[in-house]
Design a protein around this motif. Structure first.
Motif, PDB file in Angstrom:
ATOM      1  N   LEU A  72      -9.014  -3.131   1.772  1.00 17.15           N
ATOM      2  CA  LEU A  72      -7.865  -2.627   2.041  1.00 17.15           C
ATOM      3  C   LEU A  72      -7.966  -1.065   2.556  1.00 17.15           C
ATOM      4  O   LEU A  72      -7.167  -0.511   3.287  1.00 17.15           O
ATOM      5  CB  LEU A  72      -6.834  -2.821   0.831  1.00 17.15           C
TER       6      LEU A  72
ATOM      7  N   VAL B  77      -8.497  -0.298   6.019  1.00 21.88           N
ATOM      8  CA  VAL B  77      -7.222  -0.113   6.966  1.00 21.88           C
ATOM      9  C   VAL B  77      -6.874   1.025   7.286  1.00 21.88           C
ATOM     10  O   VAL B  77      -6.189   1.883   6.386  1.00 21.88           O
ATOM     11  CB  VAL B  77      -6.267  -1.026   6.302  1.00 21.88           C
TER      12      VAL B  77
ATOM     13  N   ILE C 109       1.207   4.051   5.924  1.00 25.12           N
ATOM     14  CA  ILE C 109       0.221   3.078   6.052  1.00 25.12           C
ATOM     15  C   ILE C 109      -1.079   3.363   4.840  1.00 25.12           C
ATOM     16  O   ILE C 109      -1.420   2.609   4.020  1.00 25.12           O
ATOM     17  CB  ILE C 109      -0.425   2.988   7.248  1.00 25.12           C
ATOM     18  N   ASP C 110      -1.239   4.596   5.263  1.00 27.60           N
ATOM     19  CA  ASP C 110      -2.764   5.084   4.138  1.00 27.60           C
ATOM     20  C   ASP C 110      -2.212   5.318   2.560  1.00 27.60           C
ATOM     21  O   ASP C 110      -3.029   4.969   1.754  1.00 27.60           O
ATOM     22  CB  ASP C 110      -3.175   6.673   4.736  1.00 27.60           C
TER      23      ASP C 110
ATOM     24  N   LYS D  40      -1.764   1.342   1.386  1.00 26.57           N
ATOM     25  CA  LYS D  40      -3.070   0.656   1.222  1.00 26.57           C
ATOM     26  C   LYS D  40      -3.849   1.455   0.114  1.00 26.57           C
ATOM     27  O   LYS D  40      -4.859   0.737  -0.324  1.00 26.57           O
ATOM     28  CB  LYS D  40      -3.585   0.629   2.621  1.00 26.57           C
ATOM     29  N   SER D  41      -3.486   2.390  -0.451  1.00 25.61           N
ATOM     30  CA  SER D  41      -4.436   2.950  -1.288  1.00 25.61           C
ATOM     31  C   SER D  41      -3.761   2.984  -2.664  1.00 25.61           C
ATOM     32  O   SER D  41      -4.615   2.422  -3.687  1.00 25.61           O
ATOM     33  CB  SER D  41      -4.541   4.616  -1.323  1.00 25.61           C
TER      34      SER D  41
ATOM     35  N   VAL E 231     -11.716   2.160  -2.787  1.00 27.48           N
ATOM     36  CA  VAL E 231     -10.579   2.495  -1.562  1.00 27.48           C
ATOM     37  C   VAL E 231     -10.821   3.845  -0.716  1.00 27.48           C
ATOM     38  O   VAL E 231     -10.959   3.558   0.632  1.00 27.48           O
ATOM     39  CB  VAL E 231      -9.194   2.838  -2.381  1.00 27.48           C
TER      40      VAL E 231
ATOM     41  N   HIS F 151     -11.892   3.604   3.396  1.00 28.58           N
ATOM     42  CA  HIS F 151     -11.449   4.561   4.076  1.00 28.58           C
ATOM     43  C   HIS F 151     -12.475   5.106   5.099  1.00 28.58           C
ATOM     44  O   HIS F 151     -12.379   5.315   6.195  1.00 28.58           O
ATOM     45  CB  HIS F 151     -10.469   5.404   3.640  1.00 28.58           C
TER      46      HIS F 151
END
Length: 208
Positions: free
Chosen positions: A17, A20, A63-64, A67-68, A97, A101
């Motif tokens: 995740l 993303v 989004i960030d 997803k975190s 995570v 990233h």
């Protein structure tokens, strides 16, 4: 063995995740351009804002952050349920995570610098650490206009803040230290430019 299984069960989805990338997705879907081909080439929020402006940057943040937060909450639940180590579960999951990233399997392991992801994770781990780190970041970035400098110093405060507020123990400290070291390592080029006086200053009045 049970502990290692819990780490793996939390780390794998966290890494995936984490990979993303909001900047890449937003630039390609809404602007039909790849952010990695513009500006500094870094698929992060700062470069995205410089290239496309604040409109799309809001979606990048959304989004960030999403997803975190999701995997960190899951990791906290797993370690709280089986080991009474919720904070460690959140911190170690947060590390993966950030790894996702920074080194996403979906984009040839070339990602952003992880600051936005880390900033969102901090609010789940402990709001006081988040306030100290974000406050320091905002203050330094506003005074110097060096976003990278604010990011580096704000990141370096993760482990000390944990100690100051008396949160967690050795495992939690090590997990946050890992996060801080990874984030600072991702800013090696920025550190070299800051030392040489070649780092670009951020324009907060950027218009779309």
């Amino acid at each position: 063995m049970k502990f290692l299984l819990a780490v793996f069960a939390s780390a794998l989805p966290a890494y995936l995740l984490g990979g993303v990338n909001g900047a890449i997705i937003t630039s390609m879907v809404f602007y039909r351009k790849d952010i990695r081909k513009y500006g500094s080439g870094n698929p992060g929020l700062t470069n995205f804002y410089r290239v496309f402006g604040k409109g799309g940057a809001i979606l990048v943040v959304a989004i960030d952050v999403a997803k975190s937060i999701a995997p960190v909450m899951f990791g906290g639940w797993v370690f709280s349920r089986y080991f009474d180590m919720k904070l460690f579960g959140q911190a170690i999951t947060g590390f993966f995570v950030i790894m996702g990233h920074c080194f996403p399997v979906f984009y040839n392991f070339k990602g952003g610098k992880g600051i936005m992801a880390a900033g969102a994770i901090l609010f789940i781990i402990d709001w006081r650490i988040a306030v100290v780190s974000w406050g320091t970041f905002i203050l330094i970035a506003a005074l110097t206009r060096y976003v990278s400098l604010g990011s580096i110093i704000g990141t370096a405060l993760f482990p000390p803040a944990l100690l100051v507020f008396g949160i967690g123990g050795l495992y939690e400290f090590i997990a946050l230290l890992m996060c801080a070291l990874l984030l600072i390592a991702r800013h090696q080029a920025n550190i070299r430019r800051l030392i040489k006086g070649e780092e670009s200053k951020f324009n907060f009045r950027r218009k779309e």
